[in-house]
Write an enzyme that holds these catalytic residues in place. Structure first.
Site, PDB file in Angstrom:
ATOM      1  N   ASN A 167       6.271   8.180   2.935  1.00  0.00           N
ATOM      2  CA  ASN A 167       6.403   8.853   1.641  1.00  0.00           C
ATOM      3  C   ASN A 167       7.108  10.188   1.857  1.00  0.00           C
ATOM      4  O   ASN A 167       6.474  11.241   1.929  1.00  0.00           O
ATOM      5  CB  ASN A 167       5.029   9.073   1.006  1.00  0.00           C
TER       6      ASN A 167
ATOM      7  N   HIS B  23       0.843  -1.199   0.000  1.00  0.00           N
ATOM      8  CA  HIS B  23       0.000   0.000   0.000  1.00  0.00           C
ATOM      9  C   HIS B  23       0.877   1.247   0.000  1.00  0.00           C
ATOM     10  O   HIS B  23       1.844   1.350   0.754  1.00  0.00           O
ATOM     11  CB  HIS B  23      -0.922   0.004   1.217  1.00  0.00           C
ATOM     12  N   HIS B  24       0.505   2.206  -0.852  1.00  0.00           N
ATOM     13  CA  HIS B  24       1.340   3.400  -1.040  1.00  0.00           C
ATOM     14  C   HIS B  24       1.369   4.292   0.198  1.00  0.00           C
ATOM     15  O   HIS B  24       2.303   5.080   0.377  1.00  0.00           O
ATOM     16  CB  HIS B  24       0.833   4.188  -2.250  1.00  0.00           C
ATOM     17  N   CYS B  25       0.369   4.187   1.072  1.00  0.00           N
ATOM     18  CA  CYS B  25       0.386   5.030   2.273  1.00  0.00           C
ATOM     19  C   CYS B  25       1.545   4.660   3.192  1.00  0.00           C
ATOM     20  O   CYS B  25       1.984   5.469   4.004  1.00  0.00           O
ATOM     21  CB  CYS B  25      -0.937   4.939   3.027  1.00  0.00           C
TER      22      CYS B  25
END
Length: 422
Positions: A283, A123-125
């Site tokens: 990120n 998951h990009h989070c």
């Protein structure tokens, strides 16, 4: 089912990936024998080292999102027997369901004759490209140790990675008056932009869809020539590739008088002091901007040099470091009145991953999965084993057209400038 324990609330910069259920994946084609038990041990060790990866997301009462610990063990690797394929498709269900309310990390292995296909979904989070690449490298390192020694290596549980906002706050970086996007204001509604057909994209909440991707590989020699060309002109590979993409977009758009807004992420791990380890933050990205004013006589070296000069100036005045604090959680594509944006990630240099004797990595492919109704159009770059990879992600009418033009430009530039391999 009882609610799990909340680890922490997602920050503003992480919530956008929860809102659109964004997963990234890395698919690796392998040649040789795969020891499934050793891979399972390596994956378990990865999860024990980074326990937050076994968590999931839940929406909070205020409309935000929480990172929530699971009481149950992670489901582990999904193994599919592709050797019993019928009509070219592996037996079983090869379409893994990605559900952020269940898990933020999945590993799928499809066994094939003479090798396998391994895909890690993340998951990009929880991770940007740099963070994700380090996790994949750790997985292969632990797998190699498990095969060769019987032990996937020491396990030291790591804390939950910090958000961009938390890292910046620790270093005293606060939101300024400028985001960097102000340099695009001069072209807002300044040109008559030809209408383009926008493909319809259906969003399926709870079922992220794969974003189409096309890609190119340069050979080791072509990549080496390009890097040497960059060194000769004191340019990074990123700057040369960015200039090639912008020159190609200018050519294909057939609007020679219209500048091109260019946006690209900057990994702040390399910028901040003290530095930040790859998996210490989720990120940790700033946004760099550049307005490309291109004409028939624009030179790739001049264009790349100007991109670099603009980046250095924005880093020097601190704009890029705090740029991520300006953006919202809604993705709407190019703002109205602005020429279509070009977005490209920097060329991440992947480490040459360890593999045990008898196993080789043949190919690497990245892909995005999301639930969003706005058509995506972005480039991503990477270097693996001395080869440049450029991918074009999105719902694009002729996806290979721009990549072939970019390849042609990048492969001819060194010779056109008279650079000759000794």
């Amino acid at each position: 089912m009882f609610p799990g324990s909340v680890i922490r609330k997602l920050s503003h910069s992480e919530e956008v990936f929860a809102q659109y259920e964004v997963f990234t994946s890395m698919t690796i084609q392998l040649r040789g024998v795969i020891d499934v038990d050793a891979l399972s041990d390596a994956f378990d060790a990865l999860l024990e080292t980074h326990p937050v990866l076994a968590s999931h997301l839940e929406q909070s009462s205020d409309g935000g999102w929480n990172l929530v610990a699971d009481d149950l063990l992670h489901s582990g690797i999904c193994v599919i027997d592709g050797t019993a394929a019928t009509n070219g498709s592996p037996s079983g269900n090869a379409e893994l369901r990605l559900d952020q309310s269940v898990s933020l990390l999945h590993l799928q292995l499809i066994l094939r004759e003479g090798g396998a296909e391994l895909t890690l979904y993340l998951h990009h989070c929880m991770a940007d490209g740099h963070h994700g690449a380090v996790l994949v490298d750790e997985l292969f390192s632990r797998y190699t140790d498990a095969v060769t020694t019987g032990d996937p290596g020491p396990i030291t549980p790591q804390p939950t990675p910090l958000s961009m906002e938390a890292v910046l706050a620790q270093r005293g970086i606060r939101k300024q008056g400028l985001s960097g996007a102000e340099r695009f204001m001069s072209v807002m509604y300044a040109y008559e932009i030809p209408a383009t057909e926008t493909p319809a994209v259906l969003a399926h909440p709870g079922l992220p869809q794969a974003v189409p991707v096309t890609r190119l590989w340069l050979s080791k020699q072509q990549t080496s020539d390009l890097m040497a060309f960059g060194r000769e002109h004191r340019l990074s590979l990123n700057a040369v590739v960015a200039a090639a993409i912008l020159l190609t977009e200018w050519q294909l758009r057939n609007t020679p008088h219209v500048p091109i807004p260019y946006v690209y992420p900057v990994d702040l791990r390399f910028v901040l002091a003290p530095p930040v380890a790859p998996t210490e933050a989720t990120n940790l990205l700033g946004a760099a901007s550049y307005l490309a004013e291109i004409g028939p006589n624009t030179d790739i070296v001049d264009l790349a040099s100007d991109i670099v000069a603009t980046l250095r100036a924005d880093l020097a005045n601190g704009v890029i470091q705090q740029s991520g604090l300006h953006f919202g959680t809604a993705f709407e594509g190019t703002p109205p009145g602005l020429p279509p944006l070009v977005f490209c990630t920097d060329a991440t240099s992947f480490p040459t991953m360890r593999t045990p004797p008898g196993l080789e990595i043949e190919d690497i492919k990245g892909q995005f999965y999301c639930s969003i109704s706005v058509p995506l159009d972005l480039y991503s770059c990477a270097v693996y084993a001395g080869q440049l990879i450029i991918e074009h992600h999105g719902h694009i009418a002729e996806p290979g057209k721009s990549l072939e033009a970019i390849r042609s430009l990048l492969c001819t530039v060194p010779s056109e400038y008279g650079w000759i391999m000794e």
